[in-house]
Enzyme design. Structure first.
Site, mmCIF file in Angstrom:
data_model
loop_
_atom_site.group_PDB
_atom_site.id
_atom_site.type_symbol
_atom_site.label_atom_id
_atom_site.label_comp_id
_atom_site.label_asym_id
_atom_site.label_seq_id
_atom_site.Cartn_x
_atom_site.Cartn_y
_atom_site.Cartn_z
ATOM 1 N N ARG A 236 0.845 -1.182 0.000
ATOM 2 C CA ARG A 236 0.000 0.000 0.000
ATOM 3 C C ARG A 236 0.890 1.246 0.000
ATOM 4 O O ARG A 236 1.853 1.343 0.774
ATOM 5 C CB ARG A 236 -0.900 0.041 1.239
ATOM 6 C CG ARG A 236 -2.086 -0.909 1.192
ATOM 7 C CD ARG A 236 -3.117 -0.521 0.127
ATOM 8 N NE ARG A 236 -4.268 -1.407 0.107
ATOM 9 C CZ ARG A 236 -4.379 -2.516 -0.634
ATOM 10 N NH1 ARG A 236 -3.396 -2.893 -1.428
ATOM 11 N NH2 ARG A 236 -5.480 -3.240 -0.597
ATOM 12 N N GLU A 265 -2.805 7.271 -4.507
ATOM 13 C CA GLU A 265 -3.287 6.515 -5.648
ATOM 14 C C GLU A 265 -4.713 6.913 -6.057
ATOM 15 O O GLU A 265 -5.561 7.045 -5.171
ATOM 16 C CB GLU A 265 -3.267 5.045 -5.224
ATOM 17 C CG GLU A 265 -3.211 4.083 -6.345
ATOM 18 C CD GLU A 265 -2.910 2.679 -5.824
ATOM 19 O OE1 GLU A 265 -1.927 2.498 -5.087
ATOM 20 O OE2 GLU A 265 -3.682 1.774 -6.139
ATOM 21 N N HIS A 283 -0.573 -0.638 -9.967
ATOM 22 C CA HIS A 283 -1.230 -1.547 -9.005
ATOM 23 C C HIS A 283 -1.701 -2.850 -9.681
ATOM 24 O O HIS A 283 -2.899 -3.113 -9.797
ATOM 25 C CB HIS A 283 -2.408 -0.847 -8.307
ATOM 26 C CG HIS A 283 -2.678 -1.424 -6.939
ATOM 27 N ND1 HIS A 283 -3.155 -0.680 -5.875
ATOM 28 C CD2 HIS A 283 -2.531 -2.698 -6.462
ATOM 29 C CE1 HIS A 283 -3.300 -1.465 -4.817
ATOM 30 N NE2 HIS A 283 -2.924 -2.683 -5.152
HETATM 31 C C1 GLV Z 1 -4.417 -5.534 -3.609
HETATM 32 O O1 GLV Z 1 -3.759 -4.572 -3.443
HETATM 33 C C2 GLV Z 1 -5.091 -6.240 -2.573
HETATM 34 O O2 GLV Z 1 -5.125 -5.796 -1.415
HETATM 35 O O3 GLV Z 1 -5.637 -7.303 -2.879
#
Ligand code: GLV
Length: 318
Positions: A236, A265, A283
């Site tokens: 994150r 983001e 991502h």
């Molecule tokens: C992706 O970032 C997730 O948390 O699955």
């Protein structure tokens, strides 16, 4: 009357197919803002959400029938767990099924940074391939280097496991120490956060975003890292302070960074986009067809279980 389920985004159709056999399903197929959520969530008994859905106290309090929020992600920092609990709403996530794909992506970033892939590719596409050069775009070896993992959960361990292929000793840091047998399995050693910073050649962030991990990596931490260090974050964005990372990359305090996630983001610091010594991905951690299909089916199964009064398979909060 069939119970009502809301799918918030364009996810693999397997979830819709499964859920629509038993429930009245609305499939929204694009991102909603908090305000849109507030005005739409009212009639639903369960919602299948993605990590960009802000399931805040306001949203939850506008959902009198809600029994389940099934997040299509392993992370769940987009959901207000305190309000969910107070309102008796079960929150589920999709762990395990995405572990391997996400660890693969962390390793794609590690290899990309170590061997300067974005610089090589950009050079070839813009300047053209002029021939082999003995000193051209030299990266660094990975074999035998020290792999540091911040957050030694499922994904952190899968990243460590892959390090065996490069004979990498693993250092890890998190709140608790693992058992000796787990440490042995991953060729790993529990160290203080400071030791992790000082001794890792590659430092991979694999922890969830919590109040404790937010801004865990700032200028102060980057300055403690080795000058050859590669910083990876496929977890994150807010775990590192993006402006500080830009400074560290510009000043070569560390060598490079591989990022799949961003502090604000989907906005990305403009300076970061201009720096050559980073690999930047949008991502993509769990983004394979197989994994995303498994995530969709798991989220749908969790909803089915909760709406039939049973325990979900993978609950965050019940
Ligand atoms: C992706 O970032 C997730 O948390 O699955």
């Amino acid at each position: 009357m069939k119970k009502r389920v809301f799918i918030s985004n364009l996810i693999p159709a397997a979830a819709y197919q499964k859920l629509s056999k038993r429930f009245q399903v609305t499939w929204n197929k694009h991102q909603l803002t908090e305000k849109q959520w507030e005005s739409r969530i009212g009639p639903y008994h369960a919602v299948l959400t993605t990590l960009a859905d802000p399931i805040t106290a306001k949203v939850l309090n506008a959902a009198p029938h809600l029994k389940c929020v099934a997040n299509f992600a392993v992370g769940f920092n987009n959901i207000d767990l305190v309000t969910a609990k107070a309102n008796g709403v079960c929150v589920t996530n999709t762990p395990d099924v995405l572990t391997e794909a996400t660890a693969d992506l962390a390793w794609a970033l590690i290899l990309s940074c170590a061997r300067r892939l974005p610089e090589g590719e950009k050079f070839l596409r813009t300047t053209g391939f002029k021939g082999w050069g003995p000193l051209f775009l030299l990266g660094q070896d990975l074999a035998g280097k020290t792999l540091g993992i911040y957050g030694f959960g499922r994904i952190g361990k899968a990243v460590a496991q892959r390090g065996r292929g490069w004979n990498m000793p693993v250092l890890y840091h998190q709140r608790h120490r693992e058992s000796p047998s787990v440490e042995k399995r991953y060729n790993s050693r529990y160290v203080s956060f400071e030791t992790l910073l000082r001794q890792s050649d590659i430092l991979s962030v694999n922890s969830p975003l919590t109040t404790e991990t937010r801004h865990r990596f700032t200028s102060k931490e980057f300055k403690q890292m080795k000058p050859n260090a590669i910083f990876i974050n496929a977890s994150r964005g807010p775990i590192h302070r993006e402006a500080d990372l830009v400074k560290a990359l510009k000043a070569k305090t560390i060598t490079s960074a591989g990022l799949d996630v961003y502090e604000f983001e989907p906005k990305i610091n403009k300076c970061l986009l201009k720096l050559p010594n980073c690999t930047l991905l949008p991502h993509l951690g769990s983004a394979t067809l197989e994994t995303r299909t498994k995530m969709a089916l798991l989220a749908a199964e969790n909803i089915e279980l909760v709406l039939s009064g049973r325990h979900p398979k993978t609950s965050v909060l019940r």
